[in-house]
Design a protein around this motif. Structure first.
Motif, mmCIF file in Angstrom:
data_model
loop_
_atom_site.group_PDB
_atom_site.id
_atom_site.type_symbol
_atom_site.label_atom_id
_atom_site.label_comp_id
_atom_site.label_asym_id
_atom_site.label_seq_id
_atom_site.Cartn_x
_atom_site.Cartn_y
_atom_site.Cartn_z
ATOM 1 N N ALA A 42 0.827 -1.207 0.000
ATOM 2 C CA ALA A 42 0.000 0.000 0.000
ATOM 3 C C ALA A 42 0.858 1.253 0.000
ATOM 4 N N ALA A 43 1.928 1.250 0.792
ATOM 5 C CA ALA A 43 2.828 2.403 0.836
ATOM 6 C C ALA A 43 3.493 2.628 -0.518
ATOM 7 N N ALA A 44 3.864 1.543 -1.184
ATOM 8 C CA ALA A 44 4.484 1.662 -2.509
ATOM 9 C C ALA A 44 3.498 2.229 -3.521
ATOM 10 N N ALA A 45 2.245 1.780 -3.446
ATOM 11 C CA ALA A 45 1.226 2.294 -4.359
ATOM 12 C C ALA A 45 1.041 3.798 -4.176
ATOM 13 N N GLU A 46 0.947 4.239 -2.923
ATOM 14 C CA GLU A 46 0.788 5.668 -2.679
ATOM 15 C C GLU A 46 1.996 6.450 -3.178
ATOM 16 N N ALA A 47 3.199 5.943 -2.881
ATOM 17 C CA ALA A 47 4.417 6.630 -3.302
ATOM 18 C C ALA A 47 4.514 6.741 -4.820
ATOM 19 N N ALA A 48 3.949 5.750 -5.525
ATOM 20 C CA ALA A 48 3.976 5.749 -6.988
ATOM 21 C C ALA A 48 2.869 6.612 -7.596
ATOM 22 N N GLY A 49 1.973 7.142 -6.759
ATOM 23 C CA GLY A 49 0.888 7.963 -7.268
ATOM 24 C C GLY A 49 -0.336 7.199 -7.696
ATOM 25 N N VAL A 50 -0.386 5.894 -7.387
ATOM 26 C CA VAL A 50 -1.565 5.083 -7.706
ATOM 27 C C VAL A 50 -2.696 5.493 -6.774
ATOM 28 N N GLU A 51 -3.874 5.723 -7.349
ATOM 29 C CA GLU A 51 -4.978 6.263 -6.555
ATOM 30 C C GLU A 51 -5.792 5.216 -5.804
ATOM 31 N N MET A 52 -5.883 3.993 -6.331
ATOM 32 C CA MET A 52 -6.793 2.995 -5.777
ATOM 33 C C MET A 52 -6.101 1.652 -5.593
ATOM 34 N N VAL A 53 -6.480 0.935 -4.520
ATOM 35 C CA VAL A 53 -6.002 -0.426 -4.330
ATOM 36 C C VAL A 53 -7.176 -1.316 -3.949
ATOM 37 N N VAL A 54 -7.035 -2.602 -4.248
ATOM 38 C CA VAL A 54 -7.999 -3.626 -3.844
ATOM 39 C C VAL A 54 -7.284 -4.589 -2.912
ATOM 40 N N CYS A 55 -7.965 -4.970 -1.829
ATOM 41 C CA CYS A 55 -7.403 -5.960 -0.919
ATOM 42 C C CYS A 55 -8.522 -6.850 -0.398
ATOM 43 N N ARG A 56 -8.161 -7.960 0.204
ATOM 44 C CA ARG A 56 -9.148 -8.794 0.882
ATOM 45 C C ARG A 56 -9.683 -8.035 2.092
ATOM 46 N N ALA A 57 -10.951 -8.280 2.401
ATOM 47 C CA ALA A 57 -11.590 -7.546 3.494
ATOM 48 C C ALA A 57 -10.827 -7.703 4.803
ATOM 49 N N ALA A 58 -10.278 -8.873 5.035
ATOM 50 C CA ALA A 58 -9.565 -9.133 6.285
ATOM 51 C C ALA A 58 -8.266 -8.349 6.408
ATOM 52 N N ASN A 59 -7.782 -7.793 5.298
ATOM 53 C CA ASN A 59 -6.482 -7.109 5.310
ATOM 54 C C ASN A 59 -6.583 -5.590 5.279
ATOM 55 N N VAL A 60 -7.776 -5.041 5.463
ATOM 56 C CA VAL A 60 -7.948 -3.585 5.379
ATOM 57 C C VAL A 60 -7.067 -2.855 6.391
ATOM 58 N N LEU A 61 -7.067 -3.288 7.633
ATOM 59 C CA LEU A 61 -6.264 -2.607 8.654
ATOM 60 C C LEU A 61 -4.781 -2.639 8.300
ATOM 61 N N ARG A 62 -4.324 -3.767 7.805
ATOM 62 C CA ARG A 62 -2.917 -3.891 7.414
ATOM 63 C C ARG A 62 -2.585 -2.937 6.264
ATOM 64 N N VAL A 63 -3.465 -2.856 5.292
ATOM 65 C CA VAL A 63 -3.244 -1.956 4.161
ATOM 66 C C VAL A 63 -3.258 -0.501 4.612
ATOM 67 N N ARG A 64 -4.163 -0.171 5.517
ATOM 68 C CA ARG A 64 -4.247 1.204 6.019
ATOM 69 C C ARG A 64 -3.015 1.606 6.828
ATOM 70 N N GLU A 65 -2.283 0.633 7.360
ATOM 71 C CA GLU A 65 -1.030 0.954 8.030
ATOM 72 C C GLU A 65 -0.013 1.516 7.029
ATOM 73 N N GLY A 66 -0.146 1.101 5.779
ATOM 74 C CA GLY A 66 0.792 1.556 4.756
ATOM 75 C C GLY A 66 0.378 2.824 4.056
ATOM 76 N N SER A 67 -0.914 3.074 3.969
ATOM 77 C CA SER A 67 -1.396 4.281 3.281
ATOM 78 C C SER A 67 -2.705 4.745 3.867
ATOM 79 N N ARG A 68 -2.748 6.012 4.213
ATOM 80 C CA ARG A 68 -3.977 6.637 4.693
ATOM 81 C C ARG A 68 -4.709 7.351 3.570
ATOM 82 N N ARG A 69 -4.116 7.372 2.385
ATOM 83 C CA ARG A 69 -4.661 8.215 1.320
ATOM 84 C C ARG A 69 -5.261 7.465 0.145
ATOM 85 N N VAL A 70 -4.744 6.284 -0.190
ATOM 86 C CA VAL A 70 -5.284 5.587 -1.350
ATOM 87 C C VAL A 70 -6.737 5.177 -1.088
#
Length: 276
Positions: A42-70
């Motif tokens: 998620a952090a890499a996606a934000e740093a690259a300027g990617v606007e959107m990511v998809v993840c499994r529902a169970a991993n939302v908190l983990r993804v949000r640790e990497g990006s608060r903006r995507v």
């Protein structure tokens, strides 16, 4: 960057909102979407300027640790959310954890159930891997006039059910373009050409981690080689350790704690005293 309150009641910044995505219709502009299941991705996606990511529902908190903006879309798995109550519970857990939308490949009633709660819902049409038995294999969907019309009907029914967006997987580009001009759904192209609002590709394909790229994918990196180099380096290091252990070379005097001669002699003397 828009500021909103998320479904957990937190004031946050987002790269895009549902309203922004809807405003893309007819502009010819695109945003990008990739997969992310970890904080690092998620952090890499934000740093690259990617606007959107998809993840499994169970991993939302983990993804949000990497990006608060995507913009995070949580995938509701078939097995983890079956009944209406389970679907709602899983969806609410995902969005209150930080997801901005959910995606489901389930039927229109499930989409309607979520939309009635004003949860942004993305559907999945075209080639749906888990349902590929219905189309007889791994192939594009909509390659005949009859099949393309059936696909268009599914778009309309998904729209009527209240979805705001739809992942469009492996649909012929010309068919995708015609449908995109006629639907109010935000279209997310995965192997369906450029005439969509969002262009989607798996991070593993983009980064060159996949052993075999599907036709619609392209690699901009070669992480597979780096992963192999890491595996080789790990084995080399472990082999070196095992060899030194067998030969008595590890640990060396420099790698163990010492004691002064006087203290050691006193220790030995006291040990001997205990034997008497």
């Amino acid at each position: 960057m828009p500021r909103i309150f998320d479904f957990g009641g937190r004031e946050v910044e987002r790269s895009v909102t549902v309203a922004d995505l809807r405003a893309l219709k007819g502009t010819g502009r695109h945003v990008a979407q990739v997969t992310a299941e970890t904080a690092d991705e998620a952090a890499a996606a934000e740093a690259a300027g990617v606007e959107m990511v998809v993840c499994r529902a169970a991993n939302v908190l983990r993804v949000r640790e990497g990006s608060r903006r995507v913009f995070v879309t949580a995938a509701l798995g078939f097995a983890e959310a079956v009944t209406g109550d389970e679907i709602l519970r899983t969806a609410f857990r995902a969005i209150t954890s930080g997801a901005d939308a959910v995606i489901t490949g389930r039927g229109y009633d499930s989409v309607r159930l979520l939309a009635d709660e004003q949860i942004p819902v993305m559907g999945h049409l075209g080639f749906v891997p888990r349902k590929s038995t219905w189309v007889g294999g791994i192939r594009a969907v909509g390659k005949t006039a009859v099949e393309a019309l059936e696909l268009w009907d599914r778009f309309r029914r998904l729209e009527d059910a209240g979805a705001f967006a739809v992942e469009c997987e492996v649909i012929p580009a010309q068919v995708m373009a015609e449908i995109n001009r006629r639907t109010s759904l935000v279209t997310v192209s995965l192997g369906s050409g450029t005439e969509a609002d969002v262009i989607f590709l798996f991070t593993s394909d983009i980064c060159g981690e996949s052993t075999r790229l599907p036709r619609h994918a392209r690699a901009w990196g070669n992480l597979a080689a780096l992963h192999q180099a890491v595996r080789d380096a790990r084995i080399e290091a472990l082999s070196g350790f095992r060899k030194e252990v067998a030969g008595g070379g590890y640990p060396s005097d420099a790698e163990v704690a010492g004691i002064t001669e006087a203290e050691f002699e006193e220790f030995r003397a006291r040990l001997e005293a205990t034997r008497n």
